[in-house]
Write a protein that holds these residues in place. Structure first.
Motif, mmCIF file in Angstrom:
data_model
loop_
_atom_site.group_PDB
_atom_site.id
_atom_site.type_symbol
_atom_site.label_atom_id
_atom_site.label_comp_id
_atom_site.label_asym_id
_atom_site.label_seq_id
_atom_site.Cartn_x
_atom_site.Cartn_y
_atom_site.Cartn_z
ATOM 1 N N LYS A 276 0.993 -1.128 0.082
ATOM 2 C CA LYS A 276 0.117 -0.023 0.018
ATOM 3 C C LYS A 276 0.838 1.432 0.054
ATOM 4 N N ALA A 277 0.260 2.321 -0.752
ATOM 5 C CA ALA A 277 1.386 3.591 -0.847
ATOM 6 C C ALA A 277 1.511 4.092 0.269
ATOM 7 N N ALA A 278 0.317 4.078 1.357
ATOM 8 C CA ALA A 278 0.653 4.802 2.845
ATOM 9 C C ALA A 278 1.788 4.175 3.576
ATOM 10 N N ASP A 279 1.788 2.629 3.654
ATOM 11 C CA ASP A 279 2.786 1.933 4.190
ATOM 12 C C ASP A 279 3.957 2.147 3.823
ATOM 13 N N LEU A 280 4.206 2.316 2.416
ATOM 14 C CA LEU A 280 5.727 2.677 1.741
ATOM 15 C C LEU A 280 6.194 3.676 1.992
ATOM 16 N N GLN A 281 5.051 5.035 2.095
ATOM 17 C CA GLN A 281 5.396 6.531 2.458
ATOM 18 C C GLN A 281 6.020 6.192 4.049
ATOM 19 N N GLU A 282 5.215 5.753 4.765
ATOM 20 C CA GLU A 282 5.680 5.543 5.933
ATOM 21 C C GLU A 282 7.080 4.916 6.365
ATOM 22 N N LYS A 283 7.298 4.076 5.647
ATOM 23 C CA LYS A 283 8.281 2.972 5.910
ATOM 24 C C LYS A 283 9.759 3.643 5.243
ATOM 25 N N TYR A 284 9.302 4.220 4.116
ATOM 26 C CA TYR A 284 10.770 4.416 3.289
ATOM 27 C C TYR A 284 10.877 5.815 2.842
ATOM 28 N N ALA A 285 9.897 6.816 3.133
ATOM 29 C CA ALA A 285 10.069 8.151 2.824
ATOM 30 C C ALA A 285 11.354 8.850 3.449
ATOM 31 N N SER A 286 11.583 8.376 4.630
ATOM 32 C CA SER A 286 12.882 9.019 5.202
ATOM 33 C C SER A 286 14.082 8.668 5.079
ATOM 34 N N LYS A 287 14.142 7.327 4.030
ATOM 35 C CA LYS A 287 15.332 6.575 3.556
ATOM 36 C C LYS A 287 15.990 7.657 2.328
ATOM 37 N N THR A 288 17.464 7.415 2.583
ATOM 38 C CA THR A 288 18.158 8.278 1.411
ATOM 39 C C THR A 288 18.208 7.525 0.282
ATOM 40 N N ARG A 289 18.628 8.284 -0.825
ATOM 41 C CA ARG A 289 18.826 7.739 -2.108
ATOM 42 C C ARG A 289 19.768 6.491 -2.066
ATOM 43 N N GLU A 290 20.909 6.677 -1.448
ATOM 44 C CA GLU A 290 21.814 5.746 -1.132
ATOM 45 C C GLU A 290 21.375 4.568 -0.255
ATOM 46 N N GLU A 291 20.770 4.315 0.437
ATOM 47 C CA GLU A 291 20.114 3.413 1.185
ATOM 48 C C GLU A 291 19.298 2.705 0.481
ATOM 49 N N LEU A 292 18.453 3.165 -0.324
ATOM 50 C CA LEU A 292 17.582 2.466 -1.186
ATOM 51 C C LEU A 292 18.264 1.827 -2.320
ATOM 52 N N GLU A 293 19.260 2.307 -2.792
ATOM 53 C CA GLU A 293 20.133 1.813 -3.811
ATOM 54 C C GLU A 293 20.939 0.547 -3.460
ATOM 55 N N ALA A 294 21.380 0.513 -1.903
ATOM 56 C CA ALA A 294 22.254 -0.386 -1.110
ATOM 57 C C ALA A 294 21.198 -1.612 -1.018
ATOM 58 N N GLU A 295 20.020 -1.183 -0.555
ATOM 59 C CA GLU A 295 19.156 -2.311 -0.277
ATOM 60 C C GLU A 295 17.972 -2.280 -1.162
ATOM 61 N N PRO A 296 17.812 -2.687 -2.292
ATOM 62 C CA PRO A 296 16.735 -2.622 -3.115
ATOM 63 C C PRO A 296 15.208 -3.128 -2.514
ATOM 64 N N VAL A 297 14.010 -2.370 -2.757
ATOM 65 C CA VAL A 297 12.960 -2.974 -2.018
ATOM 66 C C VAL A 297 11.923 -3.007 -3.216
ATOM 67 N N THR A 298 11.513 -4.257 -3.494
ATOM 68 C CA THR A 298 10.537 -4.663 -4.710
ATOM 69 C C THR A 298 9.252 -4.457 -4.008
ATOM 70 N N VAL A 299 8.371 -3.822 -5.003
ATOM 71 C CA VAL A 299 6.931 -3.753 -4.536
ATOM 72 C C VAL A 299 6.069 -4.095 -5.547
ATOM 73 N N VAL A 300 4.834 -4.479 -5.446
ATOM 74 C CA VAL A 300 3.787 -4.606 -6.262
ATOM 75 C C VAL A 300 2.610 -3.926 -5.713
ATOM 76 N N LEU A 301 2.112 -3.044 -6.356
ATOM 77 C CA LEU A 301 1.223 -2.091 -5.946
ATOM 78 C C LEU A 301 0.074 -1.946 -7.080
#
Length: 511
Positions: free
Chosen positions: A46-71
């Motif tokens: 869900k969009a809200a869950d993704l925003q709540e969990k990952y919106a504060s992550k940096t670009r580098e953190e998301l690149e280092a640990e890719p998060v796969t989503v189906v929405l």
């Protein structure tokens, strides 16, 4: 390159019929391909869950640990950069604590040529399914980099443009589905309503109340002073009435040995429509054996306070720009005390003079019933002079017997009952009393109501012989209360009109 769905076209006149025709043509092509309205896509996020969990992550953190989503979500915005890339915003059912929208980014290289070509033809309002990984754009917006893209549902009608939204208030009520799509405030209101009702249910169960269901079709309309809707049962060939209140059935259950019962119920009253009245409305009624109206006031206060906290996050609310504090103990005043406080100037002698009050009520355009006694006249004067000024939560107590046919009479003061009504922001929210469990007294009260009805009072009660029979088996002393859920939700959500808190309010037929 931008599409006709984008900002540049937002201010142009819309030929809705032309747009619908274009979209129907697109749907026809999908049907020919055998891919219209698939039902095999299963979103996992869900969009809200993704925003709540990952919106504060940096670009580098998301690149280092890719998060796969189906929405899956409805496309609300689209920006195309030629044929090789496009951004879009999807909105799903998540929220309201976090944003229920998320951006997607599709590219020719990753998403594929066929999917990109299809995206070019997708319209705002279409429901899409995407798979991909999360990343941050240069502006630090959380975005799904799309590897797979599918059209789940083709929208045939254009959404209102995002600048003006759904401007007409009646259209918002009549087409609530569009209002919910376009307005986060509307979605928030109804999620708060659900949270409040869930809170009430939990509170009641925690206090050992059993939730029950009672009939909505009655052979005798009872439990309130109101005009019923009338219908006819063909098979039984009998007149029936839509429920105006569940009270008499709930008290039958107390007779039967269920000491604490409640029902969150729909009621119907064939009366006026206003910003505070809808012909169909929701109440929560509850009854507790071996309690009285004083216990009820404390308990009702606690129910409402907790509902506000669970739905709004705090018991300190703002309504119409003015603060309302449900955390403080609620005030308690008699009818006469309220008149003296909010309409000072009447003497004690005047407030005990029936003829004087009749003349005062005529000044307000109110013509009392001929059979109205002093207590009913005082109540009428209260309603005209003080009720609208009761902003802070206030119990008005000790109602006269003649307007309280189901309430227990006071053991110490003649002519009044152990009854209260709760007011806040100038309107009634709840009504409760120590229950009348004397079958003979109740029968006499019903007879008085029948006489009032015969004298022209359309809202007077009918005589319910079966309820009298139930009381003759013996009902323990009890207290009962009804809370108007719709009016309470108006206050909790700062909504000026009862239609704002009803998903599908009653309206006149469309021309």
């Amino acid at each position: 390159m931008t599409t006709h769905n984008d900002d540049a076209a937002a201010s142009l006149p819309i030929d809705e019929n032309k747009i619908i025709a274009e979209r129907r043509a697109k749907l026809s092509a999908l049907r020919e391909q055998g891919v219209a309205f698939p039902n095999d896509f299963r979103p996992q996020h869900k969009a809200a869950d993704l925003q709540e969990k990952y919106a504060s992550k940096t670009r580098e953190e998301l690149e280092a640990e890719p998060v796969t989503v189906v929405l899956a979500g409805r496309m609300m915005l689209k920006r195309e950069a030629g044929k090789k890339a496009a951004f879009a915003t999807l909105q799903d059912a998540s929220g309201p604590k976090a944003d229920g929208r998320i951006q997607i980014y599709a590219t020719l290289d990753l998403t594929g040529e066929a999917a990109m070509a299809a995206l070019h033809h997708y319209d705002l309002g279409d429901i899409l399914g995407v798979s991909g990984t999360l990343f941050k754009t240069k502006t630090d917006e959380l975005t799904i980099k799309v590897s797979e893209l599918r059209l789940i549902t083709k929208s045939l009608r254009p959404l209102p443009d995002k600048f003006h939204g759904l401007a007409d208030q009646e259209t918002k009520y009549r087409q609530r589905y569009v209002d919910l799509i376009m307005n986060e405030d509307t979605r928030r209101t109804f999620k708060a309503r659900t949270a409040a009702i869930s809170s009430i249910r939990r509170f009641m169960e925690k206090n050992e109340f059993m939730e029950v269901e009672t009939p909505m079709l009655h052979t005798i309309p009872g439990g309130a002073a109101a005009k019923p809707f009338t219908t006819h049962h063909n098979a039984l060939d009998m007149q029936m009435f839509l429920r105006i209140a569940p009270e008499l059935y709930l008290k039958r259950l107390v007779v039967g040995g269920f000491d604490r019962v409640f029902e969150i119920n729909r009621n119907f009253r064939n009366e006026g429509v206003s910003i505070r009245h809808n012909p169909e409305f929701t109440m929560m009624e509850f009854y507790a054996a071996y309690t009285d109206y004083k216990w009820l006031m404390d308990f009702t206060e606690a129910v409402i306070r907790q509902a506000a906290i669970d739905a709004h996050g705090t018991a300190t609310l703002t309504y119409g720009g003015r603060e309302l504090d449900l955390a403080k103990p609620f005030h308690r005043l008699t009818i006469v005390e309220a008149i003296n406080k909010y309409a000072p100037g009447y003497t004690a002698e005047q407030l005990n003079d029936a003829e004087f009050i009749k003349k005062e009520l005529l000044k307000f355009g109110v013509k009392p019933h001929a059979h109205s006694g002093l207590g009913a006249l005082q109540l009428g004067l209260f309603e005209e002079t003080a009720e609208a000024q009761l902003w802070e939560p206030t119990y008005i107590i000790d109602y006269p017997v003649e307007v309280s046919p189901l309430a227990r009479a006071s053991d110490t003061v003649a002519g009044i009952t152990e009854r209260f009504e709760l007011f806040m922001v100038g309107r009634e929210i709840a009504n409760g009393f120590s229950e009348l469990n004397d079958a003979e007294d109740q029968a006499a009260r019903f007879q008085a109501q029948v006489a009032a009805k015969d004298a022209g009072d359309e809202e007077a009660m009918f005589y319910d012989a079966d309820y009298i029979r139930a009381l003759e088996y013996g009902m323990p002393p009890a207290g009962g209360c009804g809370i108007g859920i719709d009016r309470l939700m108006m206050i909790i959500t700062d909504s000026p009109n009862i239609r704002d808190v009803l998903l599908f309010p009653h309206l006149r037929r469309e021309d």
